[in-house]
Write an enzyme that holds these catalytic residues in place. Structure first.
Site, PDB file in Angstrom:
ATOM      1  N   ASP A   8       0.859  -1.192   0.000  1.00 43.56           N
ATOM      2  CA  ASP A   8       0.000   0.000   0.000  1.00 43.56           C
ATOM      3  C   ASP A   8       0.894   1.240   0.000  1.00 43.56           C
ATOM      4  O   ASP A   8       1.612   1.498   0.962  1.00 43.56           O
ATOM      5  CB  ASP A   8      -0.894  -0.022   1.248  1.00 43.56           C
ATOM      6  N   ASP A 103      -2.960   2.589  -6.169  1.00 47.39           N
ATOM      7  CA  ASP A 103      -1.939   2.782  -5.144  1.00 47.39           C
ATOM      8  C   ASP A 103      -1.672   1.535  -4.305  1.00 47.39           C
ATOM      9  O   ASP A 103      -1.037   1.622  -3.250  1.00 47.39           O
ATOM     10  CB  ASP A 103      -2.312   3.951  -4.227  1.00 47.39           C
ATOM     11  N   GLU A 104      -2.098   0.370  -4.776  1.00 48.47           N
ATOM     12  CA  GLU A 104      -1.878  -0.838  -3.987  1.00 48.47           C
ATOM     13  C   GLU A 104      -1.933  -2.080  -4.863  1.00 48.47           C
ATOM     14  O   GLU A 104      -2.472  -2.066  -5.969  1.00 48.47           O
ATOM     15  CB  GLU A 104      -2.908  -0.935  -2.867  1.00 48.47           C
TER      16      GLU A 104
END
Length: 340
Positions: A8, A103-104
């Site tokens: 993350d 974003d992960e």
């Protein structure tokens, strides 16, 4: 047993903006539209110290942090850096990557841990992303995706947390129910109204009560509260025809703030799904169910695809204000279609 990482990126949108503009460093930065009707997409950790949070109305964020620098989002740049960290992981560690959002990601490192410590592998990934790309990330290590996701939330920035079956009682159960993955604001309110305040409360709740409160999702939530869940890292996804997210309120309501909060929550959910699938959408739909269980849907299409999350929110508010304001509803749903 598999070993899954959830990676993350920390304060991702502001972090990318700070990479591209070093003058933003060590200052409160908010990413989002600059108009009063805009909402916060993300905020760096300095701005968060003032109480600024994602999905918060921009005017409220500025009231909390008057010195914040507001930067309009540039999703092309965020996608560029996303591709960089995914490529780095794929080239140096594992090609079993589930690209879950901008974003992960989830990474299956089961083969690697035969000879190395999973924590050491996570540390190497973390350091490589920081040193070669300039971004910070937190990593959860677990036997399934849910526990890995919960682990990555434990410490930010630059945290590494292992969450295995034996950690359920000590690490997972004490957490507030609102911190459980996929428990949104509306669901949190419903569960708390029935005395379910922690993940432990959910894990030990009566099954019939959970079924009433959570519908068809109750079994999945219960399994995860006991540390179980899906461990299959999906490397490719079929293109869906539409993406949607909805929730039933605990009580019928016509309260504008409550409904607006739910719209923002589910818009965020569908936008993240859209980003993770690397798709674009042209049509936005807002659906409501009234106290008589009648569903009404209103849609609006844009000519050149939805540009960003702020535009999605703006159009949804237009639809709501034009068609449903002051109406009492029991369910609100957000959908996007005409995907490409």
């Amino acid at each position: 047993m598999k070993t899954i990482l959830h990676i993350d990126m920390n304060s991702y949108f502001p972090a990318v903006e700070e990479l591209l503009n070093p003058n933003l460093r060590n200052k409160p930065v908010i990413v989002g539209g600059k108009s009063r009707r805009s909402v916060v997409s993300s905020a760096n950790y300095i701005a968060r110290e003032y109480g600024v949070r994602a999905a918060m109305p921009m005017y409220k964020a500025i009231m909390l942090c008057p010195k914040a620098i507001v930067v309009e989002p540039n999703f092309a740049n965020y996608q560029l850096y996303h591709d960089k960290f995914i490529e780095l992981i794929r080239d140096n560690f594992s090609d079993k990557i589930e690209d879950s959002s901008i974003d992960e990601c989830f990474v299956d490192i089961t083969k690697l841990v035969k000879n190395k410590s999973p924590k050491l592998i996570a540390l190497k990934i973390q350091n490589m992303i920081k040193n070669k790309i300039g971004l910070k990330c937190s990593i959860g290590i677990a036997h399934n995706k849910f526990m890995a996701k919960m682990g990555s939330d434990f410490k930010k920035p630059l945290g590494i947390t292992q969450m295995y079956k034996e950690d359920v009682v000590s690490k997972l159960w004490p957490l507030p129910i609102g911190e459980m993955y996929m428990v949104g604001t509306a669901t949190e309110k419903v569960l708390k109204a029935h005395g379910i305040n922690t993940i432990k409360d959910l894990a030990l709740s009566d099954h019939e009560l959970l079924q009433d409160l959570l519908g068809s999702r109750w079994q999945a939530f219960l399994n995860e509260a006991h540390g179980n869940g899906d461990d299959e890292v999906v490397t490719e996804s079929a293109t869906p025809k539409s993406i949607s997210s909805s929730e039933t309120f605990l009580f019928d309501t016509n309260d504008y703030d409550t409904i607006n909060e739910a719209i923002i929550e589910h818009a965020k959910d569908v936008w993240k799904q859209l980003q993770s699938l690397k798709l674009k959408a042209k049509t936005i739909t807002l659906s409501i169910k009234n106290p008589n269980f009648v569903v009404t849907s209103k849609s609006k299409s844009v000519p050149n695809f939805i540009k960003n999350y702020e535009e999605l929110i703006f159009i949804l508010k237009q639809i709501y204000d034009a068609n449903f304001i002051d109406k009492t509803i029991r369910l609100v749903g957000v959908g996007i279609s005409k995907l490409s």
